[in-house]
Design an enzyme around this catalytic site. Structure first.
Site, PDB file in Angstrom:
ATOM      1  CG  ASN A  42      24.759 -38.991   7.354  1.00  0.00           C
ATOM      2  OD1 ASN A  42      23.754 -38.617   6.741  1.00  0.00           O
ATOM      3  ND2 ASN A  42      25.951 -38.532   7.051  1.00  0.00           N
ATOM      4  NE  ARG A  75      22.023 -38.416  -2.383  1.00  0.00           N
ATOM      5  CZ  ARG A  75      22.134 -37.162  -1.900  1.00  0.00           C
ATOM      6  NH1 ARG A  75      21.842 -36.093  -2.627  1.00  0.00           N
ATOM      7  NH2 ARG A  75      22.553 -36.967  -0.665  1.00  0.00           N
ATOM      8  CG  ASP A 116      20.028 -41.002   5.607  1.00  0.00           C
ATOM      9  OD1 ASP A 116      21.237 -40.728   5.630  1.00  0.00           O
ATOM     10  OD2 ASP A 116      19.312 -40.862   4.594  1.00  0.00           O
TER      11      ASP A 116
HETATM   12  O1  MRU Z   1      22.268 -42.681  -0.112  1.00  0.00           O
HETATM   13  P1  MRU Z   1      21.954 -41.208  -0.026  1.00  0.00           P
HETATM   14  O2  MRU Z   1      22.694 -40.374  -1.000  1.00  0.00           O
HETATM   15  O3  MRU Z   1      20.464 -40.953  -0.035  1.00  0.00           O
HETATM   16  O4  MRU Z   1      22.471 -40.811   1.431  1.00  0.00           O
HETATM   17  C1  MRU Z   1      22.210 -39.503   1.878  1.00  0.00           C
HETATM   18  C2  MRU Z   1      22.827 -39.183   3.182  1.00  0.00           C
HETATM   19  O5  MRU Z   1      23.396 -40.017   3.854  1.00  0.00           O
HETATM   20  C3  MRU Z   1      22.629 -37.778   3.674  1.00  0.00           C
HETATM   21  O6  MRU Z   1      23.715 -37.388   4.462  1.00  0.00           O
HETATM   22  C4  MRU Z   1      21.351 -37.698   4.506  1.00  0.00           C
HETATM   23  O7  MRU Z   1      20.257 -38.215   3.795  1.00  0.00           O
HETATM   24  C5  MRU Z   1      21.058 -36.319   4.936  1.00  0.00           C
HETATM   25  S1  MRU Z   1      20.674 -35.285   3.560  1.00  0.00           S
HETATM   26  C6  MRU Z   1      20.374 -33.734   4.158  1.00  0.00           C
END
Ligand code: MRU
Length: 332
Positions: free
Chosen positions: A238, A45, A228
């Protein structure tokens, strides 16, 4: 150093993040379905790591189906759709797929380039982000609030926003990090607290609901988040809770910085309203690790991300530039 995701012996090796902080388990992925499953259940992730997973996944497909372009494209389309919000996954898939006509080795070379560029991008963001924080924050040492996990586990090495925290620590000017636990899947407490512990950096873990009052009490000097997807106007998707954190930071007069590689910047999307926000299952809200925490039959609303408007963001730090959204600059 164990990388979060890598290509080893013709397989994709991933740290299984669902097993942390209890145990460090490496998943060895040699087929498409287990990779899609690992992405869907967040074993891998974080936007940059998803970009590498997309590229390596196409490399895997190209090796499994030599000469069968249709099978590779079909698998790539399924991989691309495994999670919708982080633009990096589709970006990584598309970039590797563009080399398909040159053969499986060319596809793998492209995927490995995505991996290597991510490592370099994280190093650049750590330096540029820490320089910006030093310029924006007068107090020494510095206290940094953050959400979700944006460290090495979200990339290949080092990470984005948490990479900046690590850099401030290395420079000897970090008083403490203040990670939010990050409901519902606790990426802050399971993963960020684990990474900060590995680093030896000082930190205190907060529940998400404490963030606004802690900021208002003047206990943090800057907020750093990852992304994201950053749209052309600077709106940023995000982890859910980021928008509330930005509102609280504005109320407290605390700078709010987004740290993300250029691969998370999506100039084809004009603004945050056009971002597809992933809705996840009820089980994540109603129970944790199999233990029910709400009455049977409870209905849920579980958006995994939210969009922080550019107007609440002080600056966006990428591997190439600093976009001063507070001065009206935009990424596009
Ligand atoms: O659901 P996730 O754990 O994949 O969400 C991740 C995030 O929101 C992070 O802040 C984002 O991907 C940036 S990671 C450098």
């Amino acid at each position: 150093m164990q990388r979060t995701i890598d290509w080893v012996d013709d397989q994709i090796h991933l740290i299984d993040q669902t097993r942390l902080p209890d145990e460090l388990v490496i998943l060895r992925v040699a087929a498409l379905d287990p990779l899609i499953d690992a992405i869907a259940r967040l074993a891998v992730r974080g936007a940059p790591a998803l970009g590498v997973a997309g590229g390596l996944g196409v490399a895997l497909l190209a090796r499994l189906h030599p000469g069968d372009e249709a099978a590779v494209r079909d698998g790539a389309a399924r991989l691309r759709a495994a999670r919708p919000t982080a633009v990096n996954l589709a970006w990584g898939v598309d970039r590797a797929l563009a080399r398909l006509s040159d053969g499986p080795d060319a596809v793998l070379a492209e995927a490995l380039a995505i991996r290597d560029e991510d490592i370099a991008a994280c190093a650049a963001m750590a330096t540029r982000g820490a320089d910006l924080v030093e310029g924006l924050v007068a107090r020494r040492p510095i206290r940094v609030m953050t959400i979700c996990n944006t460290g090495a586990l979200a990339a290949v090495e080092r990470g984005t926003a948490l990479g900046v925290v690590g850099e401030l620590f290395a420079r000897g000017i970090l008083e403490e990090a203040l990670p939010l636990e990050t409901r519902p899947l606790l990426q802050g407490s399971r993963l960020t607290a684990w990474e900060l512990t590995q680093m030896g950096a000082p930190f205190r873990l907060l529940v998400d609901g404490a963030a606004a009052s802690v900021l208002a009490r003047g206990l943090a000097d800057v907020v750093l988040i990852g992304a994201d997807r950053v749209t052309a106007n600077g709106d940023t998707a995000n982890k859910v809770g980021s928008f509330a954190l930005a509102l609280a930071a504005r109320h407290a007069g605390v700078p709010f910085l987004v740290v993300a590689p250029e691969s998370s910047v999506d100039l084809a999307t004009p603004d945050g309203a056009a971002i597809h926000i992933e809705e996840r299952g009820s089980d994540e809200v109603l129970a944790f690790r199999g233990i029910r925490s709400a009455p049977e039959g409870t209905r849920t609303l579980n958006p995994a991300f939210d969009v922080t408007p550019a107007s609440l963001i002080t600056a966006i730090v990428t591997d190439h530039r600093v976009v001063r959204t507070d001065r009206g600059e935009t990424p596009g």
